[in-house]
Write a protein that holds these residues in place. Sequence first.
Motif, PDB file in Angstrom:
ATOM      1  N   SER A   1      36.889  56.961 -32.713  1.00 24.68           N
ATOM      2  CA  SER A   1      37.315  55.811 -33.501  1.00 24.68           C
ATOM      3  C   SER A   1      38.043  56.346 -34.723  1.00 24.68           C
ATOM      4  O   SER A   1      37.515  57.173 -35.459  1.00 24.68           O
ATOM      5  CB  SER A   1      36.092  54.988 -33.919  1.00 24.68           C
ATOM      6  N   SER A   2      39.284  55.890 -34.902  1.00 23.26           N
ATOM      7  CA  SER A   2      40.111  56.369 -36.003  1.00 23.26           C
ATOM      8  C   SER A   2      40.731  55.159 -36.693  1.00 23.26           C
ATOM      9  O   SER A   2      41.786  54.672 -36.286  1.00 23.26           O
ATOM     10  CB  SER A   2      41.191  57.311 -35.457  1.00 23.26           C
ATOM     11  N   GLY A   3      40.060  54.645 -37.715  1.00 28.21           N
ATOM     12  CA  GLY A   3      40.548  53.448 -38.398  1.00 28.21           C
ATOM     13  C   GLY A   3      40.524  52.262 -37.463  1.00 28.21           C
ATOM     14  O   GLY A   3      39.486  51.919 -36.910  1.00 28.21           O
ATOM     15  N   ASP A   4      41.677  51.646 -37.259  1.00 24.39           N
ATOM     16  CA  ASP A   4      41.780  50.494 -36.362  1.00 24.39           C
ATOM     17  C   ASP A   4      42.117  50.893 -34.934  1.00 24.39           C
ATOM     18  O   ASP A   4      42.418  50.036 -34.100  1.00 24.39           O
ATOM     19  CB  ASP A   4      42.859  49.528 -36.877  1.00 24.39           C
ATOM     20  N   ASP A   5      42.089  52.178 -34.633  1.00 25.96           N
ATOM     21  CA  ASP A   5      42.473  52.673 -33.312  1.00 25.96           C
ATOM     22  C   ASP A   5      41.327  53.402 -32.626  1.00 25.96           C
ATOM     23  O   ASP A   5      40.402  53.901 -33.272  1.00 25.96           O
ATOM     24  CB  ASP A   5      43.655  53.639 -33.427  1.00 25.96           C
ATOM     25  N   LEU A   6      41.427  53.468 -31.300  1.00 19.87           N
ATOM     26  CA  LEU A   6      40.550  54.294 -30.480  1.00 19.87           C
ATOM     27  C   LEU A   6      41.403  55.364 -29.836  1.00 19.87           C
ATOM     28  O   LEU A   6      42.511  55.088 -29.370  1.00 19.87           O
ATOM     29  CB  LEU A   6      39.872  53.470 -29.387  1.00 19.87           C
ATOM     30  N   VAL A   7      40.898  56.581 -29.798  1.00 18.67           N
ATOM     31  CA  VAL A   7      41.593  57.695 -29.155  1.00 18.67           C
ATOM     32  C   VAL A   7      40.770  58.085 -27.931  1.00 18.67           C
ATOM     33  O   VAL A   7      39.628  58.519 -28.051  1.00 18.67           O
ATOM     34  CB  VAL A   7      41.754  58.896 -30.103  1.00 18.67           C
ATOM     35  N   PHE A   8      41.350  57.888 -26.750  1.00 25.26           N
ATOM     36  CA  PHE A   8      40.691  58.209 -25.490  1.00 25.26           C
ATOM     37  C   PHE A   8      41.048  59.621 -25.086  1.00 25.26           C
ATOM     38  O   PHE A   8      42.213  60.008 -25.119  1.00 25.26           O
ATOM     39  CB  PHE A   8      41.126  57.226 -24.395  1.00 25.26           C
ATOM     40  N   GLU A   9      40.027  60.372 -24.679  1.00 20.06           N
ATOM     41  CA  GLU A   9      40.217  61.751 -24.245  1.00 20.06           C
ATOM     42  C   GLU A   9      40.024  61.832 -22.741  1.00 20.06           C
ATOM     43  O   GLU A   9      39.023  61.365 -22.205  1.00 20.06           O
ATOM     44  CB  GLU A   9      39.203  62.655 -24.948  1.00 20.06           C
ATOM     45  N   VAL A  10      41.014  62.390 -22.074  1.00 21.71           N
ATOM     46  CA  VAL A  10      40.952  62.646 -20.637  1.00 21.71           C
ATOM     47  C   VAL A  10      41.278  64.122 -20.492  1.00 21.71           C
ATOM     48  O   VAL A  10      42.437  64.502 -20.403  1.00 21.71           O
ATOM     49  CB  VAL A  10      41.946  61.758 -19.855  1.00 21.71           C
ATOM     50  N   GLY A  11      40.232  64.948 -20.550  1.00 19.67           N
ATOM     51  CA  GLY A  11      40.462  66.386 -20.598  1.00 19.67           C
ATOM     52  C   GLY A  11      41.195  66.733 -21.886  1.00 19.67           C
ATOM     53  O   GLY A  11      40.775  66.359 -22.974  1.00 19.67           O
ATOM     54  N   MET A  12      42.338  67.393 -21.758  1.00 19.98           N
ATOM     55  CA  MET A  12      43.135  67.803 -22.914  1.00 19.98           C
ATOM     56  C   MET A  12      44.139  66.729 -23.346  1.00 19.98           C
ATOM     57  O   MET A  12      44.768  66.859 -24.386  1.00 19.98           O
ATOM     58  CB  MET A  12      43.884  69.105 -22.598  1.00 19.98           C
ATOM     59  N   VAL A  13      44.282  65.668 -22.573  1.00 25.53           N
ATOM     60  CA  VAL A  13      45.242  64.606 -22.874  1.00 25.53           C
ATOM     61  C   VAL A  13      44.533  63.505 -23.662  1.00 25.53           C
ATOM     62  O   VAL A  13      43.394  63.153 -23.364  1.00 25.53           O
ATOM     63  CB  VAL A  13      45.850  64.022 -21.577  1.00 25.53           C
ATOM     64  N   THR A  14      45.211  62.968 -24.686  1.00 23.92           N
ATOM     65  CA  THR A  14      44.656  61.861 -25.455  1.00 23.92           C
ATOM     66  C   THR A  14      45.666  60.717 -25.503  1.00 23.92           C
ATOM     67  O   THR A  14      46.866  60.924 -25.354  1.00 23.92           O
ATOM     68  CB  THR A  14      44.308  62.275 -26.899  1.00 23.92           C
ATOM     69  N   ALA A  15      45.132  59.529 -25.711  1.00 20.47           N
ATOM     70  CA  ALA A  15      45.965  58.339 -25.869  1.00 20.47           C
ATOM     71  C   ALA A  15      45.302  57.429 -26.898  1.00 20.47           C
ATOM     72  O   ALA A  15      44.091  57.231 -26.865  1.00 20.47           O
ATOM     73  CB  ALA A  15      46.136  57.617 -24.539  1.00 20.47           C
ATOM     74  N   LYS A  16      46.096  56.890 -27.824  1.00 13.38           N
ATOM     75  CA  LYS A  16      45.585  56.050 -28.907  1.00 13.38           C
ATOM     76  C   LYS A  16      45.967  54.596 -28.669  1.00 13.38           C
ATOM     77  O   LYS A  16      47.114  54.293 -28.343  1.00 13.38           O
ATOM     78  CB  LYS A  16      46.179  56.510 -30.238  1.00 13.38           C
ATOM     79  N   TYR A  17      44.970  53.683 -28.854  1.00 13.13           N
ATOM     80  CA  TYR A  17      45.184  52.258 -28.677  1.00 13.13           C
ATOM     81  C   TYR A  17      44.408  51.479 -29.740  1.00 13.13           C
ATOM     82  O   TYR A  17      43.369  51.933 -30.205  1.00 13.13           O
ATOM     83  CB  TYR A  17      44.736  51.801 -27.286  1.00 13.13           C
ATOM     84  N   PRO A  18      44.867  50.285 -30.087  1.00  9.41           N
ATOM     85  CA  PRO A  18      44.148  49.464 -31.075  1.00  9.41           C
ATOM     86  C   PRO A  18      42.753  49.080 -30.571  1.00  9.41           C
ATOM     87  O   PRO A  18      42.597  48.626 -29.439  1.00  9.41           O
ATOM     88  CB  PRO A  18      45.021  48.218 -31.226  1.00  9.41           C
ATOM     89  N   SER A  19      41.751  49.251 -31.415  1.00 14.08           N
ATOM     90  CA  SER A  19      40.390  48.903 -31.008  1.00 14.08           C
ATOM     91  C   SER A  19      40.213  47.399 -30.836  1.00 14.08           C
ATOM     92  O   SER A  19      39.320  46.958 -30.122  1.00 14.08           O
ATOM     93  CB  SER A  19      39.357  49.472 -31.989  1.00 14.08           C
ATOM     94  N   LYS A  20      41.102  46.592 -31.427  1.00 18.36           N
ATOM     95  CA  LYS A  20      40.999  45.129 -31.261  1.00 18.36           C
ATOM     96  C   LYS A  20      41.167  44.717 -29.799  1.00 18.36           C
ATOM     97  O   LYS A  20      40.772  43.623 -29.421  1.00 18.36           O
ATOM     98  CB  LYS A  20      42.020  44.411 -32.144  1.00 18.36           C
ATOM     99  N   ASN A  21      41.721  45.595 -28.958  1.00 10.78           N
ATOM    100  CA  ASN A  21      41.875  45.291 -27.533  1.00 10.78           C
ATOM    101  C   ASN A  21      40.553  45.409 -26.772  1.00 10.78           C
ATOM    102  O   ASN A  21      40.506  45.101 -25.580  1.00 10.78           O
ATOM    103  CB  ASN A  21      42.904  46.209 -26.896  1.00 10.78           C
ATOM    104  N   PHE A  22      39.486  45.883 -27.430  1.00 17.60           N
ATOM    105  CA  PHE A  22      38.195  46.069 -26.784  1.00 17.60           C
ATOM    106  C   PHE A  22      37.105  45.217 -27.422  1.00 17.60           C
ATOM    107  O   PHE A  22      35.938  45.569 -27.385  1.00 17.60           O
ATOM    108  CB  PHE A  22      37.783  47.536 -26.852  1.00 17.60           C
TER     109      PHE A  22
END
Length: 156
Positions: free
Chosen positions: A122-143
């Motif tokens: 959790s990074s401020g208003d975003d979530l950072v998803f980890e899939v191995g070494m790859v990451t993707a950031k999305y707004p936490s309001k979507n969850f």
Amino acid sequence: MSMGFHSRSKIFSTFLLLSLFHFAHSKKPNILLHSAYSQLKNNGFPSGLLPANVLDYSLNQTSGDFSVKLGNPCQITLPPDNYLANYANTITGRLREGHIAELNGIRVRAFFRWWSITGIKSSGDDLVFEVGMVTAKYPSKNFVESPECEGSASLQ
């Protein structure tokens, strides 16, 4: 013709974004089983990271190790291209303020194979998803709301 790492990363990021929109429009969890959802909120995460069929959970307050039991393994079809996300009957990991590590039991299908989500930050208003070494950031309001499962699934 093979795709480069950056092209695959962009496609995977697009896939995760589409899944977030699906979760944002799903139903709320059962109020009687809110404890696992409350633990997520208490540690800086939206409750919609878990599906609505949670039956039980355990959390070691010292180590942060957790286990979440679902009614059944769960499959969710993500629009518009029918991507699949699978939740195992048991989801485990380590929960700390702003970080879920050593995550097991949540997988997404992309690029003709299953990918395990190994962590979430959790990074401020975003979530950072980890899939191995790859990451993707999305707004936490979507969850904000937990998704309903479409049916049982077997993890591949």
